[in-house]
Design a protein around this motif. Structure first.
Motif, PDB file in Angstrom:
ATOM      1  N   HIS A 154      58.796  40.936  28.218  1.00  0.00           N
ATOM      2  CA  HIS A 154      58.609  39.188  27.905  1.00  0.00           C
ATOM      3  C   HIS A 154      57.585  39.075  27.326  1.00  0.00           C
ATOM      4  CE1 HIS A 154      59.729  34.554  28.735  1.00  0.00           C
ATOM      5  NE2 HIS A 154      60.212  35.377  27.383  1.00  0.00           N
ATOM      6  N   THR A 155      57.612  38.794  26.015  1.00  0.00           N
ATOM      7  CA  THR A 155      56.102  38.440  25.468  1.00  0.00           C
ATOM      8  C   THR A 155      55.739  37.044  25.729  1.00  0.00           C
ATOM      9  OG1 THR A 155      56.942  39.093  23.577  1.00  0.00           O
ATOM     10  CG2 THR A 155      55.620  40.462  25.037  1.00  0.00           C
ATOM     11  N   GLU A 156      56.396  36.378  24.933  1.00  0.00           N
ATOM     12  CA  GLU A 156      56.882  34.493  24.398  1.00  0.00           C
ATOM     13  C   GLU A 156      57.974  33.869  24.787  1.00  0.00           C
ATOM     14  OE1 GLU A 156      54.259  33.004  21.102  1.00  0.00           O
ATOM     15  OE2 GLU A 156      56.604  33.887  20.441  1.00  0.00           O
ATOM     16  N   SER A 157      57.740  33.166  24.745  1.00  0.00           N
ATOM     17  CA  SER A 157      58.909  31.635  24.766  1.00  0.00           C
ATOM     18  C   SER A 157      58.202  31.078  24.035  1.00  0.00           C
ATOM     19  CB  SER A 157      59.540  31.200  26.356  1.00  0.00           C
ATOM     20  OG  SER A 157      60.570  32.155  27.194  1.00  0.00           O
ATOM     21  N   SER A 158      59.720  30.105  22.970  1.00  0.00           N
ATOM     22  CA  SER A 158      59.152  28.956  21.750  1.00  0.00           C
ATOM     23  C   SER A 158      60.785  28.435  22.297  1.00  0.00           C
ATOM     24  CB  SER A 158      59.245  29.444  20.642  1.00  0.00           C
ATOM     25  OG  SER A 158      59.295  28.514  20.401  1.00  0.00           O
ATOM     26  N   TYR A 159      60.116  27.726  23.400  1.00  0.00           N
ATOM     27  CA  TYR A 159      61.230  26.127  23.511  1.00  0.00           C
ATOM     28  C   TYR A 159      61.405  25.074  21.984  1.00  0.00           C
ATOM     29  CZ  TYR A 159      61.343  27.867  28.344  1.00  0.00           C
ATOM     30  OH  TYR A 159      61.324  27.865  29.601  1.00  0.00           O
ATOM     31  N   LYS A 160      62.686  24.870  21.879  1.00  0.00           N
ATOM     32  CA  LYS A 160      63.318  23.671  21.057  1.00  0.00           C
ATOM     33  C   LYS A 160      63.328  22.804  21.923  1.00  0.00           C
ATOM     34  CE  LYS A 160      62.361  26.998  18.589  1.00  0.00           C
ATOM     35  NZ  LYS A 160      60.865  27.473  17.658  1.00  0.00           N
ATOM     36  N   TYR A 161      63.308  21.758  20.943  1.00  0.00           N
ATOM     37  CA  TYR A 161      63.463  20.228  21.829  1.00  0.00           C
ATOM     38  C   TYR A 161      63.711  18.620  20.840  1.00  0.00           C
ATOM     39  CZ  TYR A 161      59.056  20.791  25.281  1.00  0.00           C
ATOM     40  OH  TYR A 161      58.301  20.725  25.721  1.00  0.00           O
ATOM     41  N   THR A 162      64.635  18.158  21.774  1.00  0.00           N
ATOM     42  CA  THR A 162      65.191  16.842  20.091  1.00  0.00           C
ATOM     43  C   THR A 162      64.509  15.931  20.930  1.00  0.00           C
ATOM     44  OG1 THR A 162      65.773  15.658  22.380  1.00  0.00           O
ATOM     45  CG2 THR A 162      67.489  17.470  21.662  1.00  0.00           C
ATOM     46  N   ILE A 163      64.190  14.872  20.045  1.00  0.00           N
ATOM     47  CA  ILE A 163      62.402  14.136  19.490  1.00  0.00           C
ATOM     48  C   ILE A 163      63.256  13.037  20.776  1.00  0.00           C
ATOM     49  CG2 ILE A 163      61.716  11.549  18.348  1.00  0.00           C
ATOM     50  CD1 ILE A 163      63.536  12.852  15.810  1.00  0.00           C
ATOM     51  N   VAL A 214      57.417   8.990  14.665  1.00  0.00           N
ATOM     52  CA  VAL A 214      57.166   9.602  14.477  1.00  0.00           C
ATOM     53  C   VAL A 214      57.424  10.825  13.175  1.00  0.00           C
ATOM     54  CG1 VAL A 214      59.521   9.865  15.288  1.00  0.00           C
ATOM     55  CG2 VAL A 214      59.052  12.047  15.868  1.00  0.00           C
ATOM     56  N   TRP A 215      57.609  11.722  12.346  1.00  0.00           N
ATOM     57  CA  TRP A 215      57.924  11.612  11.720  1.00  0.00           C
ATOM     58  C   TRP A 215      58.034  12.730  11.251  1.00  0.00           C
ATOM     59  CZ3 TRP A 215      52.686  10.367  12.605  1.00  0.00           C
ATOM     60  CH2 TRP A 215      52.258   9.239  12.244  1.00  0.00           C
ATOM     61  N   THR A 216      59.791  12.895  10.300  1.00  0.00           N
ATOM     62  CA  THR A 216      60.292  14.502  10.510  1.00  0.00           C
ATOM     63  C   THR A 216      60.920  14.936   9.010  1.00  0.00           C
ATOM     64  OG1 THR A 216      62.334  13.431  10.475  1.00  0.00           O
ATOM     65  CG2 THR A 216      61.499  13.802  12.579  1.00  0.00           C
ATOM     66  N   ASP A 217      60.368  16.269   8.398  1.00  0.00           N
ATOM     67  CA  ASP A 217      61.321  16.592   7.380  1.00  0.00           C
ATOM     68  C   ASP A 217      62.862  15.565   7.502  1.00  0.00           C
ATOM     69  OD1 ASP A 217      63.751  19.154   7.903  1.00  0.00           O
ATOM     70  OD2 ASP A 217      62.625  18.808   9.111  1.00  0.00           O
ATOM     71  N   ARG A 218      63.471  16.161   6.376  1.00  0.00           N
ATOM     72  CA  ARG A 218      64.620  15.052   5.920  1.00  0.00           C
ATOM     73  C   ARG A 218      66.240  16.344   6.385  1.00  0.00           C
ATOM     74  NH1 ARG A 218      65.888  15.196  -0.510  1.00  0.00           N
ATOM     75  NH2 ARG A 218      64.196  17.792  -0.644  1.00  0.00           N
ATOM     76  N   GLU A 219      66.145  16.945   6.718  1.00  0.00           N
ATOM     77  CA  GLU A 219      66.775  17.634   7.177  1.00  0.00           C
ATOM     78  C   GLU A 219      66.791  18.072   8.833  1.00  0.00           C
ATOM     79  OE1 GLU A 219      68.416  21.886   5.380  1.00  0.00           O
ATOM     80  OE2 GLU A 219      66.423  21.319   4.872  1.00  0.00           O
ATOM     81  N   ARG A 220      65.722  17.047   9.931  1.00  0.00           N
ATOM     82  CA  ARG A 220      65.281  17.347  11.321  1.00  0.00           C
ATOM     83  C   ARG A 220      65.230  18.396  11.909  1.00  0.00           C
ATOM     84  NH1 ARG A 220      65.961  11.505  12.772  1.00  0.00           N
ATOM     85  NH2 ARG A 220      65.717  12.189  15.019  1.00  0.00           N
ATOM     86  N   GLN A 221      64.224  19.457  10.827  1.00  0.00           N
ATOM     87  CA  GLN A 221      64.394  20.436  11.670  1.00  0.00           C
ATOM     88  C   GLN A 221      62.775  20.678  12.610  1.00  0.00           C
ATOM     89  OE1 GLN A 221      65.829  23.651  10.261  1.00  0.00           O
ATOM     90  NE2 GLN A 221      66.990  22.214   9.743  1.00  0.00           N
ATOM     91  N   PHE A 222      61.910  19.569  11.759  1.00  0.00           N
ATOM     92  CA  PHE A 222      60.554  19.951  12.710  1.00  0.00           C
ATOM     93  C   PHE A 222      59.514  19.001  12.627  1.00  0.00           C
ATOM     94  CE2 PHE A 222      56.331  20.977  13.338  1.00  0.00           C
ATOM     95  CZ  PHE A 222      56.873  22.184  13.985  1.00  0.00           C
ATOM     96  N   SER A 223      59.158  17.841  13.806  1.00  0.00           N
ATOM     97  CA  SER A 223      59.399  16.532  13.976  1.00  0.00           C
ATOM     98  C   SER A 223      57.331  16.670  14.380  1.00  0.00           C
ATOM     99  CB  SER A 223      59.699  15.989  15.278  1.00  0.00           C
ATOM    100  OG  SER A 223      59.360  16.433  16.361  1.00  0.00           O
ATOM    101  N   ILE A 254      65.351  21.446  18.027  1.00  0.00           N
ATOM    102  CA  ILE A 254      66.923  22.322  18.001  1.00  0.00           C
ATOM    103  C   ILE A 254      67.659  22.524  17.251  1.00  0.00           C
ATOM    104  CG2 ILE A 254      68.417  22.759  20.096  1.00  0.00           C
ATOM    105  CD1 ILE A 254      67.688  21.306  21.798  1.00  0.00           C
ATOM    106  N   LYS A 255      68.154  23.571  15.816  1.00  0.00           N
ATOM    107  CA  LYS A 255      68.757  23.551  15.289  1.00  0.00           C
ATOM    108  C   LYS A 255      69.730  24.921  15.608  1.00  0.00           C
ATOM    109  CE  LYS A 255      64.754  24.070  13.277  1.00  0.00           C
ATOM    110  NZ  LYS A 255      64.423  23.292  14.163  1.00  0.00           N
ATOM    111  N   HIS A 256      70.924  25.137  14.434  1.00  0.00           N
ATOM    112  CA  HIS A 256      71.417  26.480  14.258  1.00  0.00           C
ATOM    113  C   HIS A 256      70.684  27.215  14.746  1.00  0.00           C
ATOM    114  CE1 HIS A 256      74.868  28.984  13.322  1.00  0.00           C
ATOM    115  NE2 HIS A 256      75.827  27.287  12.892  1.00  0.00           N
ATOM    116  N   PRO A 257      71.214  28.326  15.466  1.00  0.00           N
ATOM    117  CA  PRO A 257      71.019  29.404  16.446  1.00  0.00           C
ATOM    118  C   PRO A 257      70.583  30.442  15.049  1.00  0.00           C
ATOM    119  CG  PRO A 257      72.397  29.201  17.662  1.00  0.00           C
ATOM    120  CD  PRO A 257      72.722  27.868  16.688  1.00  0.00           C
ATOM    121  N   ALA A 258      71.567  30.288  14.415  1.00  0.00           N
ATOM    122  CA  ALA A 258      71.164  31.483  13.412  1.00  0.00           C
ATOM    123  C   ALA A 258      69.789  31.414  12.234  1.00  0.00           C
ATOM    124  CB  ALA A 258      72.028  31.311  11.958  1.00  0.00           C
ATOM    125  N   ARG A 259      69.439  30.267  12.231  1.00  0.00           N
ATOM    126  CA  ARG A 259      68.141  30.242  11.610  1.00  0.00           C
ATOM    127  C   ARG A 259      66.992  29.903  12.847  1.00  0.00           C
ATOM    128  NH1 ARG A 259      66.673  25.135   7.673  1.00  0.00           N
ATOM    129  NH2 ARG A 259      64.563  25.937   7.060  1.00  0.00           N
TER     130      ARG A 259
END
Length: 329
Positions: free
Chosen positions: A285-294, A311-320, A203-208
């Motif tokens: 509706h063709t796709e949903s893409s759920y976002k998670y917390t770690i 678990v490994w993440t990037d410095r900004e914790r955008q992905f895991s 989960i991150k800023h909706p604009a991103r």
């Protein structure tokens, strides 16, 4: 306007449609309210190539960020995988990400067998040939099929180490949480006694998120619309793709991106013997893409029977990227 088709009328569609799994699923999805198309049908040869282009877009942080994580921690991940492993990749696509892991092994410890699973047979056959040329000692055995359905993998032998599932790209996010749980339970059984390495978008800023799914070059729009072109080519449908718009939006309450195709006007589409009526503004509706917390994803994995590992993440914790231990019993 009510849908012009229903489940009861589907058997009357012509044989070209009804003998195709895509055709049956398409008619079933368009008979529902709201209308939908399963996202697995994005990935014919054209759709797979478009998705490869999406992965290189500046707005699409997912692939780039996951690749950075895998590259940074490849040696550590290789230690977790262990010597002479069998790697099973779900939805393997272009087979690019696996190369980062393969390159991290010493020659005497490199994986013994690689089983990429993908629904697009033509695309995966080409990618597998290229992979064999680069890693001549690796046994590459593509499996053409739907990795969400029950699959029988080739038997292992004593020369092969642990079986490791590889599911990058946060593709699990395309599943409804109940479906994600079901897949993880199935994977836990398939990988019994082994492990799963899986990428999960956070989960991150909706604009991103909005920018990632509405790129300025329109590649994601072309990818979304391609499923209608596929229906025209394979099923003899007559979707006018110029009369549908791509639309993607983030729903913070549901914690998911939704992709839709929106009808630009009132129109009728023929699919075999069936006609589907669209009003202006009607959506597919063709796709949903759920976002998670770690922590949220780790809880889901534990519920499915896995034991959470590193678990490994990037410095900004955008992905895991998560390592999960499959149950033995």
């Amino acid at each position: 306007m009510r849908n012009s088709i229903s489940v009861d009328t589907l058997p009357r569609a012509n044989s070209r449609v009804m003998t195709s799994e895509f055709g049956r699923d398409l008619l079933m999805g368009l008979a529902q309210t709201p209308r939908s198309i399963p996202p697995k049908y994005f990935y014919d040869a054209v759709g797979s190539a478009l998705f490869d282009r999406i992965c290189d877009l500046p707005e699409y942080y997912l692939t780039r960020t996951e690749q950075t994580i895998l590259s940074t921690h490849a040696s550590e991940i290789a230690e977790w995988i262990g010597p002479h492993a069998e790697i099973v990749e779900f939805g393997a696509g272009s087979l690019k990400k696996i190369q980062t892991l393969l390159d991290a092994f010493d020659t005497d410890r490199s994986p013994a067998r690689y089983l990429p699973i993908d629904i697009s047979g033509e695309h995966i056959a080409q990618a597998a040939a290229q992979l064999r040329a680069r890693y001549p000692t690796l046994l590459v055995q593509p499996i053409i099929g739907d990795y969400t359905a029950p699959l029988t993998l080739p038997p292992t032998d004593t020369r092969i180490g642990q079986r490791v599932g590889f599911f990058p790209g946060s593709t699990l996010g395309n599943f409804h949480p109940d479906e994600a749980l079901a897949f993880l339970r199935s994977a836990a059984g398939m990988l019994r006694g082994g492990s799963l390495l899986i990428g999960i978008d956070l989960i991150k800023h909706p604009a991103r998120l909005h920018a990632a799914y509405n790129d300025s070059q329109g590649v994601t729009a072309a990818f979304n619309l391609n499923v209608l072109r596929r229906a025209n080519n394979e099923l003899g449908a007559d979707f006018d793709t110029d009369q549908f718009n791509h639309h993607a939006i983030y729903h913070p309450v549901l914690q998911r991106i939704e992709m839709h195709l929106i009808s630009r006007r009132e129109q009728t589409v023929s699919i075999g013997d069936q006609r589907v009526l669209f009003s202006e503004g009607d959506t597919i509706h063709t796709e949903s893409s759920y976002k998670y917390t770690i922590d949220g994803f780790r809880s889901l994995a534990v519920k499915a029977g896995f034991r959470a590992g590193p678990v490994w993440t990037d410095r900004e914790r955008q992905f895991s990227v998560h390592w999960l231990h499959a149950p033995r019993g």
